[in-house]
Design a protein around this motif. Sequence first.
Motif, PDB file in Angstrom:
ATOM      1  N   VAL A 139       0.836  -1.202   0.000  1.00 27.13           N
ATOM      2  CA  VAL A 139       0.000   0.000   0.000  1.00 27.13           C
ATOM      3  C   VAL A 139       0.870   1.251   0.000  1.00 27.13           C
ATOM      4  O   VAL A 139       0.553   2.252  -0.651  1.00 27.13           O
ATOM      5  CB  VAL A 139      -0.953  -0.015   1.221  1.00 27.13           C
ATOM      6  CG1 VAL A 139      -1.790   1.262   1.276  1.00 27.13           C
ATOM      7  CG2 VAL A 139      -1.863  -1.233   1.184  1.00 27.13           C
ATOM      8  N   ARG A 140       1.993   1.188   0.720  1.00 27.81           N
ATOM      9  CA  ARG A 140       2.907   2.335   0.767  1.00 27.81           C
ATOM     10  C   ARG A 140       3.428   2.678  -0.635  1.00 27.81           C
ATOM     11  O   ARG A 140       3.652   3.860  -0.944  1.00 27.81           O
ATOM     12  CB  ARG A 140       4.066   2.019   1.707  1.00 27.81           C
ATOM     13  CG  ARG A 140       4.999   3.184   1.970  1.00 27.81           C
ATOM     14  CD  ARG A 140       6.055   2.831   3.009  1.00 27.81           C
ATOM     15  NE  ARG A 140       6.960   1.802   2.535  1.00 27.81           N
ATOM     16  CZ  ARG A 140       7.906   1.222   3.281  1.00 27.81           C
ATOM     17  NH1 ARG A 140       8.038   1.581   4.548  1.00 27.81           N
ATOM     18  NH2 ARG A 140       8.692   0.298   2.787  1.00 27.81           N
ATOM     19  N   GLU A 141       3.609   1.682  -1.481  1.00 29.18           N
ATOM     20  CA  GLU A 141       4.059   1.942  -2.850  1.00 29.18           C
ATOM     21  C   GLU A 141       3.027   2.750  -3.627  1.00 29.18           C
ATOM     22  O   GLU A 141       3.380   3.594  -4.455  1.00 29.18           O
ATOM     23  CB  GLU A 141       4.363   0.622  -3.570  1.00 29.18           C
ATOM     24  CG  GLU A 141       5.602  -0.089  -3.059  1.00 29.18           C
ATOM     25  CD  GLU A 141       6.851   0.772  -3.162  1.00 29.18           C
ATOM     26  OE1 GLU A 141       7.089   1.358  -4.235  1.00 29.18           O
ATOM     27  OE2 GLU A 141       7.587   0.872  -2.149  1.00 29.18           O
ATOM     28  N   GLU A 156       2.797  10.630  -4.311  1.00 26.54           N
ATOM     29  CA  GLU A 156       3.617  11.745  -3.862  1.00 26.54           C
ATOM     30  C   GLU A 156       4.607  12.195  -4.944  1.00 26.54           C
ATOM     31  O   GLU A 156       5.065  13.338  -4.928  1.00 26.54           O
ATOM     32  CB  GLU A 156       4.357  11.363  -2.574  1.00 26.54           C
ATOM     33  CG  GLU A 156       3.425  11.208  -1.373  1.00 26.54           C
ATOM     34  CD  GLU A 156       4.126  10.624  -0.154  1.00 26.54           C
ATOM     35  OE1 GLU A 156       5.354  10.787  -0.041  1.00 26.54           O
ATOM     36  OE2 GLU A 156       3.443  10.004   0.686  1.00 26.54           O
ATOM     37  N   LYS A 157       4.920  11.297  -5.882  1.00 26.05           N
ATOM     38  CA  LYS A 157       5.787  11.661  -7.009  1.00 26.05           C
ATOM     39  C   LYS A 157       5.011  12.349  -8.122  1.00 26.05           C
ATOM     40  O   LYS A 157       5.596  12.750  -9.134  1.00 26.05           O
ATOM     41  CB  LYS A 157       6.462  10.411  -7.570  1.00 26.05           C
ATOM     42  CG  LYS A 157       7.467   9.756  -6.637  1.00 26.05           C
ATOM     43  CD  LYS A 157       7.983   8.463  -7.276  1.00 26.05           C
ATOM     44  CE  LYS A 157       8.892   7.709  -6.321  1.00 26.05           C
ATOM     45  NZ  LYS A 157       9.303   6.390  -6.886  1.00 26.05           N
ATOM     46  N   GLU A 191      -4.630  13.489  -5.769  1.00 27.61           N
ATOM     47  CA  GLU A 191      -4.904  14.213  -4.524  1.00 27.61           C
ATOM     48  C   GLU A 191      -5.656  13.360  -3.515  1.00 27.61           C
ATOM     49  O   GLU A 191      -6.132  13.870  -2.497  1.00 27.61           O
ATOM     50  CB  GLU A 191      -5.689  15.494  -4.835  1.00 27.61           C
ATOM     51  CG  GLU A 191      -4.895  16.496  -5.667  1.00 27.61           C
ATOM     52  CD  GLU A 191      -5.690  17.748  -5.987  1.00 27.61           C
ATOM     53  OE1 GLU A 191      -6.835  17.862  -5.505  1.00 27.61           O
ATOM     54  OE2 GLU A 191      -5.163  18.610  -6.713  1.00 27.61           O
ATOM     55  N   ILE A 192      -5.785  12.065  -3.790  1.00 24.57           N
ATOM     56  CA  ILE A 192      -6.397  11.136  -2.841  1.00 24.57           C
ATOM     57  C   ILE A 192      -5.266  10.396  -2.124  1.00 24.57           C
ATOM     58  O   ILE A 192      -4.563   9.576  -2.733  1.00 24.57           O
ATOM     59  CB  ILE A 192      -7.332  10.133  -3.543  1.00 24.57           C
ATOM     60  CG1 ILE A 192      -8.465  10.863  -4.263  1.00 24.57           C
ATOM     61  CG2 ILE A 192      -7.905   9.140  -2.524  1.00 24.57           C
ATOM     62  CD1 ILE A 192      -9.351   9.944  -5.088  1.00 24.57           C
ATOM     63  N   GLY A 193      -5.053  10.692  -0.844  1.00 23.28           N
ATOM     64  CA  GLY A 193      -4.026   9.988  -0.082  1.00 23.28           C
ATOM     65  C   GLY A 193      -4.378   8.520   0.065  1.00 23.28           C
ATOM     66  O   GLY A 193      -5.557   8.153   0.176  1.00 23.28           O
TER      67      GLY A 193
END
Length: 751
Positions: free
Chosen positions: A589-591, A597-598, A626-628
């Motif tokens: 999920v972090r990927e 973020e890039k 823009e969706i975290g």
Amino acid sequence: MIKLYDSGVYVKNGSEIVPAGTDLGVSIEDAKKGTMAYSILEAHNTTDDMKDLTLKFDAMASHDITFVGIIQTAKASGLKKFPLPYVLTNCHNSLCAVGGTINEDDHMFGLSAAKKYGGIYVPAHQAVIHSYMRENYAGCGKMILGSDSHTRYGALGTMAIGEGGGELVKQLLEKTYDVPYPKVVGIKLTGKPKPGIGSHDVALAIIGKVFKNGYVKNSVMEFFGDGIKNLNVEFRNGIDVMTTETTCLTSIWETDEQVKNFLDIHHRVEDYKELKPADVAYYDGMVEINLEEIESMIALPAHPSNVYSIRELYENLDEILTETEANCKKLGMDIDLKSKVVNGKLRAEQGVIGGCSGGTFDNIVGALDVLKGHAIAEEFTLSIYPGSQPAYMMFNEMGLNIEAMKSGAIMRTAFCGPCFGAGDTPANNQLSIRHNTRNFPSREGSKPGLGQTSSVALMDAKSIAATALNGGFITAATDLDVEYTDTTATYKYDDTPYKNKVHNYGKTPVAEPEVELIEGPNIKPWPEMPELTENVLFKVTAFIDDPVTTTDELIPSGETSSFRSNPYGLSEFTLSRRVPEYVGKSKAVREFEYAREKGENPFEKFDELKPVYEKVKTLVEVDPTEIGIGSLVYANKPGDGSAREQAASCQKVLGGWGNICHEYATKRYRSNVINWGMLPFTMEEDAPFGDEAYLLVTDVRKALKEGIEDITAYVLGDEIKKFNLKLTNLTQDERQVLLDGCLINYYRKNN
């Protein structure tokens, strides 16, 4: 033995309990001001608002698996010098036995930080953190904050609180500890303990009564009553330190001439003043304890609240062990206690007495009184850890170390390791009985995931010694006829070791800004953390349905503590003994979030997210970048136990953006979640989702800015299900921390 009241009560003249409806000529609100807690909190509050407290402390303390991260966080937030006495002890990774140089690297970082910022540095093996603070800093009317959950000095008239590192950072940056005015629960002690009864017997009896029903959760436990005079100060300290296991916020006791004498022996008689409730005081709850009725107790695996008297244990042995084994199996502990029953008696193979609860002078002298002139059974091992070098010297002067070693016990130096699985790990399937603070799963150092499972039962030092003499068969000290030493008369204190070895001992520390911090290769800075987005997509990467989830399960203790200075290294152990697949799922999920973020569109880049986005589009119109995107842990009641902030920060390092639960087990864990920028959701209904579900939470920034507590969320399954979450009881600062992404970001902006 112990009585709980159903409602609040008045107390007259420090003894008489009067129903709340009685007309005593004073209102409940005014009578609340008659507690000892009120006067201390008022004196440390920075405003006149006694409803929402903003507190500053007199001193702080951290040990060597917390101070590196705290100082690194404060440094990143603008730290210039320590604005209050800050004691850095080295009592958890003292052995420097795991991970090559990294433990001693942390110690050298601590010494350099004490020099650079103006702190007090206590080298390894000199003292357990709480022994040192009792000996040198606790005093009547003070408040102390520590990054260890067992920061408790109430018996010395100090309201001490254990919290996650973020709360200590706030004090280092001259901010405040913000908390609603807590409930104050009276603890009335009467009578005198029978010979053979020790502090752990009293403490375990209390925990057994108040933990499961949450009677004192996030409250102040205020001890008073005629029974206190029948307990010496070390006995009181032994009870007090275990109040942490009730999930109370802090504790405070009446003080008397015995406390004055204790402080005088420690060259600090000026820190004494009499504390007692006013003529009329109101308590939000009341616990009455007749000390004469306390029996020798045992807390079976895997929680200090799994308490029985040793008499009850033997009266219902098969039933109790069957239930204990079944409950442990649900936690991943496949233990076999019934195989240890021989001729109706339960047998342990190991005993440990030490740490902040067991390592007091009173406890160890009592155990050695039992052992004197006898030999420990060959098949049973016993290790004893005095809480400090001054205490060790006292035992030497009294000849007790020789007596202990003659009996077959091993005398060791001050060390907390056995309390969290970094020392004296038993063999597979062994039972260890310990006078220390906790017996959570794997707390003794076993690794169930690798087929290595042992377990711990908590007992008082005297009963552990009695058991040691009885071949390891659980034995109540009250069954023996022993002449116990009057420790009040024999207690002495020689602080020469501290004078010779503790940096800034007895001095007002002065910062030396030119000193460079010594940072070993395992000391890593925190990763960059993004601001919270308006809409957040969560993936549930751990769904835990246990009644309570401990911080030990969220981030294991033991050898993993060596990586506390390395956020990425430590995060690899997150939930490893409860949900082993959590780390891998969260990294995936972090990927997704890294791509966002890039500036990339993760919903196009990753096939897994494409069908999810089709559902998202039906609910919100927003640029997908823009969706975290974050992982999320669901647990019914997370956060019981240690104050360690890493239980939350490791989730954040792995990409965690939130927790959902019915309630948080402790205030300190919830604070850790907030300080690391994870949304502390709660919900009243059963979860309408399961493991690996995708959840969309909308308009969350707006909710935080406007103080909206009801949050709209959606389960993005085969069909879209709408449900409600809550974000309650957040201060304005906490809301801003969440908006900024974490406490570091918040202070970086403000400083």
